[in-house]
Design an enzyme around this catalytic site. Structure first.
Site, PDB file in Angstrom:
ATOM      1  N   HIS A 241      -0.613  13.100   5.397  1.00  0.00           N
ATOM      2  CA  HIS A 241      -0.101  11.923   6.093  1.00  0.00           C
ATOM      3  C   HIS A 241       0.273  10.894   5.023  1.00  0.00           C
ATOM      4  O   HIS A 241      -0.510  10.637   4.119  1.00  0.00           O
ATOM      5  CB  HIS A 241      -1.236  11.401   6.991  1.00  0.00           C
ATOM      6  CG  HIS A 241      -0.959  10.138   7.715  1.00  0.00           C
ATOM      7  ND1 HIS A 241      -0.487  10.123   9.006  1.00  0.00           N
ATOM      8  CD2 HIS A 241      -1.087   8.845   7.338  1.00  0.00           C
ATOM      9  CE1 HIS A 241      -0.338   8.863   9.397  1.00  0.00           C
ATOM     10  NE2 HIS A 241      -0.699   8.071   8.405  1.00  0.00           N
TER      11      HIS A 241
ATOM     12  N   GLU B 173      -2.884  10.699   2.760  1.00  0.00           N
ATOM     13  CA  GLU B 173      -4.125  11.006   3.470  1.00  0.00           C
ATOM     14  C   GLU B 173      -4.088  12.471   3.858  1.00  0.00           C
ATOM     15  O   GLU B 173      -3.108  12.941   4.427  1.00  0.00           O
ATOM     16  CB  GLU B 173      -4.276  10.149   4.729  1.00  0.00           C
ATOM     17  CG  GLU B 173      -4.710   8.737   4.418  1.00  0.00           C
ATOM     18  CD  GLU B 173      -5.028   7.932   5.674  1.00  0.00           C
ATOM     19  OE1 GLU B 173      -6.123   7.375   5.748  1.00  0.00           O
ATOM     20  OE2 GLU B 173      -4.169   7.878   6.571  1.00  0.00           O
TER      21      GLU B 173
ATOM     22  N   TRP C  33      -9.511  10.671  15.436  1.00  0.00           N
ATOM     23  CA  TRP C  33      -8.044  10.692  15.473  1.00  0.00           C
ATOM     24  C   TRP C  33      -7.386  11.767  14.631  1.00  0.00           C
ATOM     25  O   TRP C  33      -6.294  12.217  14.921  1.00  0.00           O
ATOM     26  CB  TRP C  33      -7.438   9.331  15.109  1.00  0.00           C
ATOM     27  CG  TRP C  33      -7.569   8.967  13.643  1.00  0.00           C
ATOM     28  CD1 TRP C  33      -8.617   8.347  13.067  1.00  0.00           C
ATOM     29  CD2 TRP C  33      -6.615   9.212  12.591  1.00  0.00           C
ATOM     30  NE1 TRP C  33      -8.401   8.196  11.717  1.00  0.00           N
ATOM     31  CE2 TRP C  33      -7.184   8.708  11.400  1.00  0.00           C
ATOM     32  CE3 TRP C  33      -5.344   9.801  12.534  1.00  0.00           C
ATOM     33  CZ2 TRP C  33      -6.526   8.780  10.164  1.00  0.00           C
ATOM     34  CZ3 TRP C  33      -4.695   9.871  11.302  1.00  0.00           C
ATOM     35  CH2 TRP C  33      -5.283   9.356  10.138  1.00  0.00           C
TER      36      TRP C  33
ATOM     37  N   ASN D  22       2.235   6.959   4.063  1.00  0.00           N
ATOM     38  CA  ASN D  22       2.700   5.691   4.609  1.00  0.00           C
ATOM     39  C   ASN D  22       3.010   4.750   3.452  1.00  0.00           C
ATOM     40  O   ASN D  22       2.488   4.921   2.340  1.00  0.00           O
ATOM     41  CB  ASN D  22       1.617   5.080   5.518  1.00  0.00           C
ATOM     42  CG  ASN D  22       2.181   4.170   6.598  1.00  0.00           C
ATOM     43  OD1 ASN D  22       3.348   3.769   6.557  1.00  0.00           O
ATOM     44  ND2 ASN D  22       1.349   3.842   7.574  1.00  0.00           N
TER      45      ASN D  22
ATOM     46  N   GLU E 258       0.839  -1.205   0.000  1.00  0.00           N
ATOM     47  CA  GLU E 258       0.000   0.000   0.000  1.00  0.00           C
ATOM     48  C   GLU E 258       0.869   1.248   0.000  1.00  0.00           C
ATOM     49  O   GLU E 258       1.918   1.287   0.641  1.00  0.00           O
ATOM     50  CB  GLU E 258      -0.890  -0.030   1.253  1.00  0.00           C
ATOM     51  CG  GLU E 258      -1.869   1.106   1.362  1.00  0.00           C
ATOM     52  CD  GLU E 258      -2.838   0.963   2.560  1.00  0.00           C
ATOM     53  OE1 GLU E 258      -3.221  -0.178   2.903  1.00  0.00           O
ATOM     54  OE2 GLU E 258      -3.184   1.993   3.142  1.00  0.00           O
TER      55      GLU E 258
ATOM     56  N   ASP F   3       0.240   5.370   0.526  1.00  0.00           N
ATOM     57  CA  ASP F   3      -0.828   6.258   1.012  1.00  0.00           C
ATOM     58  C   ASP F   3      -0.515   7.740   0.987  1.00  0.00           C
ATOM     59  O   ASP F   3       0.550   8.151   1.443  1.00  0.00           O
ATOM     60  CB  ASP F   3      -1.085   6.011   2.512  1.00  0.00           C
ATOM     61  CG  ASP F   3      -1.683   4.672   2.801  1.00  0.00           C
ATOM     62  OD1 ASP F   3      -2.409   4.158   1.954  1.00  0.00           O
ATOM     63  OD2 ASP F   3      -1.417   4.150   3.901  1.00  0.00           O
TER      64      ASP F   3
ATOM     65  N   ASP G 183       3.483   1.161   9.339  1.00  0.00           N
ATOM     66  CA  ASP G 183       4.215   1.861  10.412  1.00  0.00           C
ATOM     67  C   ASP G 183       5.361   2.690   9.855  1.00  0.00           C
ATOM     68  O   ASP G 183       6.438   2.738  10.452  1.00  0.00           O
ATOM     69  CB  ASP G 183       4.769   0.879  11.451  1.00  0.00           C
ATOM     70  CG  ASP G 183       3.676   0.050  12.091  1.00  0.00           C
ATOM     71  OD1 ASP G 183       2.557   0.574  12.241  1.00  0.00           O
ATOM     72  OD2 ASP G 183       3.931  -1.124  12.437  1.00  0.00           O
ATOM     73  N   ARG G 184       5.141   3.292   8.711  1.00  0.00           N
ATOM     74  CA  ARG G 184       6.205   4.102   8.100  1.00  0.00           C
ATOM     75  C   ARG G 184       5.665   5.503   7.817  1.00  0.00           C
ATOM     76  O   ARG G 184       5.780   6.024   6.711  1.00  0.00           O
ATOM     77  CB  ARG G 184       6.677   3.461   6.796  1.00  0.00           C
ATOM     78  CG  ARG G 184       7.249   2.065   6.978  1.00  0.00           C
ATOM     79  CD  ARG G 184       7.977   1.607   5.737  1.00  0.00           C
ATOM     80  NE  ARG G 184       8.620   0.336   5.940  1.00  0.00           N
ATOM     81  CZ  ARG G 184       8.178  -0.831   5.447  1.00  0.00           C
ATOM     82  NH1 ARG G 184       7.084  -0.875   4.699  1.00  0.00           N
ATOM     83  NH2 ARG G 184       8.847  -1.939   5.692  1.00  0.00           N
TER      84      ARG G 184
END
Ligand SMILES: *[C@@H]1O[C@H](CO)[C@@H](O)[C@H](O)[C@H]1NC(C)=O
Length: 281
Positions: A114, A101, A191, A116, A97, A99, A124-125
């Site tokens: 954001h 965001e 969040w 990843n 994936e 990403d 977790d990157r």
């Protein structure tokens, strides 16, 4: 047309096409019960979100490598709590994936971009950035360059992040699972606003994000075969593209001035040592 074996030993047929992408041909609105719309004869796509639902779309094609550009205009005004996700993702439990965001904010306050990268189900990157412009005023181009050597995320042609193929050091790299393009507009005020600090202001609904000028110089994966296309101008340079000196300087400029979080610098999170790809670069 010619056929060659690519580094990953898949058969690739090269066809020159001028990609005049039409949203009707390239995407399906898959979520949101009419809140996602293709307009202007396929030249524009809008996603909306209200109290009851967000919306989303996905590409008809699956891609295995590509240079994929999309222009987005993000939710204007008080967009706090809204998240516009734009990403590539493969299927299955050990998915890959890539990403983008976009986390909305109060009027006049900056969006957070954001990012990843997941390989074989592990992410977790995270890296996060502010932008050097207001992404709600105009359309801007968000690009994913994904070739066998690297992934580069860019904004208006300026690289903001590079994830290199460091398989030789044991870090898996996305390179054999085709990915679809997805986007969705959804509510994440639990969040996205610094841990739920600010709630979505539903009196401002519906919220709208817009998309146009989709362009993919990419390899389309279909029945175990990959056919690559390229606009005549770029001639498949994206398949081997890397950051030249100017691009490296731009990347440094972004990282110095606009990066607000980098997992590779989060020594608190990794008391036993940073992930391998952080130190191998
Ligand atoms: C929103 O704006 C505040 C204040 O400028 C900033 O600290 C925050 O990072 C911004 N982004 C989000 C998603 O909260």
């Amino acid at each position: 047309m010619r056929t060659v074996g690519l580094i990953v030993s898949i058969l690739v047929s090269f066809v020159l096409v001028a990609s005049a992408a039409n949203f009707y041909h390239e995407f399906d609105v898959t979520w949101g019960d009419g809140r996602g719309k293709i307009l202007n004869n396929g030249q524009l796509l809008t996603l909306t979100m209200d109290k009851f639902s967000g919306s989303g779309f996905q590409s008809k094609n699956e891609y295995l490598f590509g240079k994929i550009d999309m222009q987005l205009k993000l939710v204007p005004g008080n967009s706090a709590g809204t998240v516009t996700a734009y990403y590539l993702r493969s299927q299955g439990s050990s998915w890959d994936e890539i990403d983008f965001e976009f986390l909305g904010n109060l009027s006049g306050q900056p969006y957070i971009v954001h990012t990843n990268v997941f390989s074989q189900g592990k992410g977790d990157r995270e890296q996060q950035f502010y932008l050097w412009f207001d992404p709600t005023k105009d359309f801007h181009t968000y690009s994913v360059l994904w070739n066998p050597q690297r992934i580069i995320l860019s904004v208006d042609g300026i690289p903001i992040r590079e994830f290199k193929n460091l398989e030789s050091t044991g870090v898996p790299f996305p390179k054999n699972q085709p990915m679809r393009i997805y986007s969705s507009l959804w509510n994440a005020d639990d969040w996205a606003t610094r841990g739920g600090l600010i709630k979505t202001d539903w009196s401002k609904a519906p919220f709208t994000a817009s998309y146009r000028n989709f362009k993919a110089d990419a390899c389309v994966w279909s029945s175990g075969k990959s056919s690559c296309s390229s606009s005549s101008r770029s001639r498949y340079t994206w398949l081997t593209q890397e950051l030249d000196i100017t691009s490296q300087q731009r990347l440094k400029w972004v990282q110095k001035n606009y990066m607000i979080y980098n997992y590779c610098r989060d020594t608190k999170r990794y008391p036993q040592g940073l992930p391998k790809e952080c130190t191998a670069q």
